[in-house]
Design a protein around this motif. Structure first.
Motif, mmCIF file in Angstrom:
data_model
loop_
_atom_site.group_PDB
_atom_site.id
_atom_site.type_symbol
_atom_site.label_atom_id
_atom_site.label_comp_id
_atom_site.label_asym_id
_atom_site.label_seq_id
_atom_site.Cartn_x
_atom_site.Cartn_y
_atom_site.Cartn_z
ATOM 1 N N LEU A 152 -21.189 20.038 -3.275
ATOM 2 C CA LEU A 152 -21.462 21.118 -4.223
ATOM 3 C C LEU A 152 -21.787 22.420 -3.497
ATOM 4 O O LEU A 152 -21.372 23.511 -3.920
ATOM 5 N N GLY A 153 -22.523 22.304 -2.392
ATOM 6 C CA GLY A 153 -22.824 23.491 -1.602
ATOM 7 C C GLY A 153 -21.573 24.113 -1.014
ATOM 8 O O GLY A 153 -21.402 25.342 -1.010
ATOM 9 N N LEU A 154 -20.671 23.275 -0.516
ATOM 10 C CA LEU A 154 -19.405 23.784 0.013
ATOM 11 C C LEU A 154 -18.572 24.420 -1.093
ATOM 12 O O LEU A 154 -17.889 25.430 -0.880
ATOM 13 N N ALA A 155 -18.628 23.833 -2.309
ATOM 14 C CA ALA A 155 -17.910 24.424 -3.442
ATOM 15 C C ALA A 155 -18.475 25.804 -3.784
ATOM 16 O O ALA A 155 -17.720 26.733 -4.086
ATOM 17 N N MET A 156 -19.800 25.952 -3.709
ATOM 18 C CA MET A 156 -20.406 27.254 -3.979
ATOM 19 C C MET A 156 -20.003 28.276 -2.926
ATOM 20 O O MET A 156 -19.745 29.443 -3.250
ATOM 21 N N ARG A 157 -19.917 27.858 -1.680
ATOM 22 C CA ARG A 157 -19.456 28.777 -0.633
ATOM 23 C C ARG A 157 -18.002 29.162 -0.853
ATOM 24 O O ARG A 157 -17.595 30.304 -0.605
ATOM 25 N N ALA A 158 -17.215 28.215 -1.348
ATOM 26 C CA ALA A 158 -15.808 28.517 -1.622
ATOM 27 C C ALA A 158 -15.681 29.542 -2.744
ATOM 28 O O ALA A 158 -14.879 30.484 -2.655
ATOM 29 N N VAL A 159 -16.476 29.378 -3.796
ATOM 30 C CA VAL A 159 -16.452 30.335 -4.902
ATOM 31 C C VAL A 159 -16.905 31.711 -4.431
ATOM 32 O O VAL A 159 -16.338 32.733 -4.827
ATOM 33 N N ALA A 160 -17.925 31.739 -3.565
ATOM 34 C CA ALA A 160 -18.396 33.021 -3.040
ATOM 35 C C ALA A 160 -17.341 33.691 -2.175
ATOM 36 O O ALA A 160 -17.212 34.917 -2.170
ATOM 37 N N ILE A 211 -35.798 27.175 3.307
ATOM 38 C CA ILE A 211 -34.655 27.727 4.054
ATOM 39 C C ILE A 211 -33.846 26.610 4.698
ATOM 40 O O ILE A 211 -32.607 26.607 4.664
ATOM 41 N N VAL A 212 -34.537 25.619 5.275
ATOM 42 C CA VAL A 212 -33.842 24.489 5.900
ATOM 43 C C VAL A 212 -33.053 23.694 4.864
ATOM 44 O O VAL A 212 -31.892 23.324 5.077
ATOM 45 N N LEU A 213 -33.674 23.427 3.705
ATOM 46 C CA LEU A 213 -32.986 22.688 2.641
ATOM 47 C C LEU A 213 -31.784 23.467 2.101
ATOM 48 O O LEU A 213 -30.733 22.872 1.813
ATOM 49 N N LEU A 214 -31.912 24.774 1.979
ATOM 50 C CA LEU A 214 -30.783 25.589 1.530
ATOM 51 C C LEU A 214 -29.623 25.513 2.519
ATOM 52 O O LEU A 214 -28.458 25.375 2.131
ATOM 53 N N SER A 215 -29.951 25.608 3.811
ATOM 54 C CA SER A 215 -28.904 25.527 4.832
ATOM 55 C C SER A 215 -28.207 24.169 4.779
ATOM 56 O O SER A 215 -26.964 24.090 4.842
ATOM 57 N N TRP A 216 -28.995 23.104 4.653
ATOM 58 C CA TRP A 216 -28.391 21.771 4.547
ATOM 59 C C TRP A 216 -27.515 21.672 3.302
ATOM 60 O O TRP A 216 -26.407 21.139 3.352
ATOM 61 N N PHE A 217 -28.002 22.195 2.186
ATOM 62 C CA PHE A 217 -27.247 22.106 0.930
ATOM 63 C C PHE A 217 -25.912 22.836 1.033
ATOM 64 O O PHE A 217 -24.865 22.301 0.633
ATOM 65 N N PHE A 218 -25.919 24.039 1.563
ATOM 66 C CA PHE A 218 -24.698 24.843 1.582
ATOM 67 C C PHE A 218 -23.685 24.380 2.624
ATOM 68 O O PHE A 218 -22.496 24.650 2.481
ATOM 69 N N TYR A 219 -24.144 23.695 3.670
ATOM 70 C CA TYR A 219 -23.218 23.316 4.744
ATOM 71 C C TYR A 219 -22.942 21.817 4.813
ATOM 72 O O TYR A 219 -22.038 21.399 5.534
ATOM 73 N N ARG A 220 -23.679 20.997 4.051
ATOM 74 C CA ARG A 220 -23.538 19.553 4.209
ATOM 75 C C ARG A 220 -23.262 18.808 2.909
ATOM 76 O O ARG A 220 -23.018 17.602 2.945
ATOM 77 N N THR A 221 -23.310 19.481 1.770
ATOM 78 C CA THR A 221 -23.072 18.797 0.507
ATOM 79 C C THR A 221 -21.795 19.325 -0.148
ATOM 80 O O THR A 221 -21.465 20.503 0.006
#
Length: 281
Positions: free
Chosen positions: A160-168, A148-158
């Protein structure tokens, strides 16, 4: 307390599976029914890593999770992406077919016999608050929290994670500004596969391993995702833990015969009363 710890152990597994469902749903808007088989595949690859390749426990775990993530990317690339239809219902039916195919491949490779995996550490019970807890349960709690911690870091700090949030958030606007949708979709499947594979590796030592063992676990993870609010990461965690507790308490105070029914009764009640789930928007 014994029932509570048992419920939280099962709930952490359901939460991992529900997170996998949510990752794919947020980027592609579909229900990925191959997720149930990613759970089985994680246990199968772990079995082969330990007994066929002779790897130690931790390298075997990492190899199994990475292997499921790779298979998940191949499923998206060669199973879904060539589809000439972007209709969500068509893609959902494709995932059902791909799930059956993957299950058949596992049946051919590993057979129909039940197998077992050793726990990640010596199976010596620990007393906590008057309850007896197996070390495998502590591994489940710890690795679920780490995921869960790694997922949070990935989606908010990388990026590619920010790109996935943008697509969502807005797929059309994301494509207009040049975000590669193919890479985002492949990454979402890889993350879902890794989460499902980790769930399979962690749960197999406390249950048995078979080519279709992930079906019931996957359906319960799907119910947990619905309960928490489909597509919501906090909802997936809350739904998984709540469902695990309900199962354990019903088995302890009512009857263990109704343990597996609880997930689907809860799913129906949530769909009737609050279709958006506990934390859905």
């Amino acid at each position: 307390m014994q029932f509570v710890f048992s419920g939280l152990t099962s709930g952490a597994i359901y939460a991992l599976i529900a997170l996998g469902f949510s990752v794919v749903n947020n980027t592609m808007g579909i229900v990925n029914f191959v997720q149930v088989d990613f759970v089985t595949l994680g246990g199968m690859l772990m079995f082969s890593a330990l007994f066929a390749l002779g790897l130690p426990m931790m390298p075997g775990l990492l190899l199994a999770v990475a292997g499921v993530a790779l298979v998940a990317m191949l499923v998206e690339r060669f199973g879904l992406r060539p589809s000439r239809s972007d209709h969500h219902l068509v893609l959902i039916f494709l995932t059902v077919g791909l799930s059956i195919i993957l299950r058949g491949i596992m049946k051919l490779v590993w057979g129909k016999n039940r197998m077992a995996l050793p726990p990640l550490s010596p199976d010596r019970p620990i007393e906590i608050l008057g309850a007896t807890v197996l070390p495998q349960a502590l591994w489940i709690f710890g690795l679920t929290l780490a995921a869960i911690v790694l997922l949070s870091w990935f989606f908010y700090r990388t990026p590619l994670g920010l790109a996935m949030r943008a697509v969502a958030s807005n797929p059309t606007a994301a494509e207009v500004v040049g975000i590669p949708s193919g890479r985002v979709r492949a990454t979402s499947f890889a993350l879902a596969g890794a989460l499902g594979g980790l769930a399979g590796v962690l749960v197999t030592p406390i249950t048995t391993l078979n080519y279709d063992v992930g079906v019931l676990l996957g359906l319960k993870g799907f119910a947990a995702a619905i309960l928490g609010g489909f597509g919501s990461f906090p909802g997936a965690i809350a739904g998984g833990l709540t469902l695990g507790l309900l199962e354990s308490l019903s088995a302890g105070y009512l009857s263990s015969a109704y343990k597996d029914v609880v997930a689907f009764v809860v799913l129906l009640l949530v769909l009737f009363v609050r279709p958006k789930g506990l934390l859905g928007k």
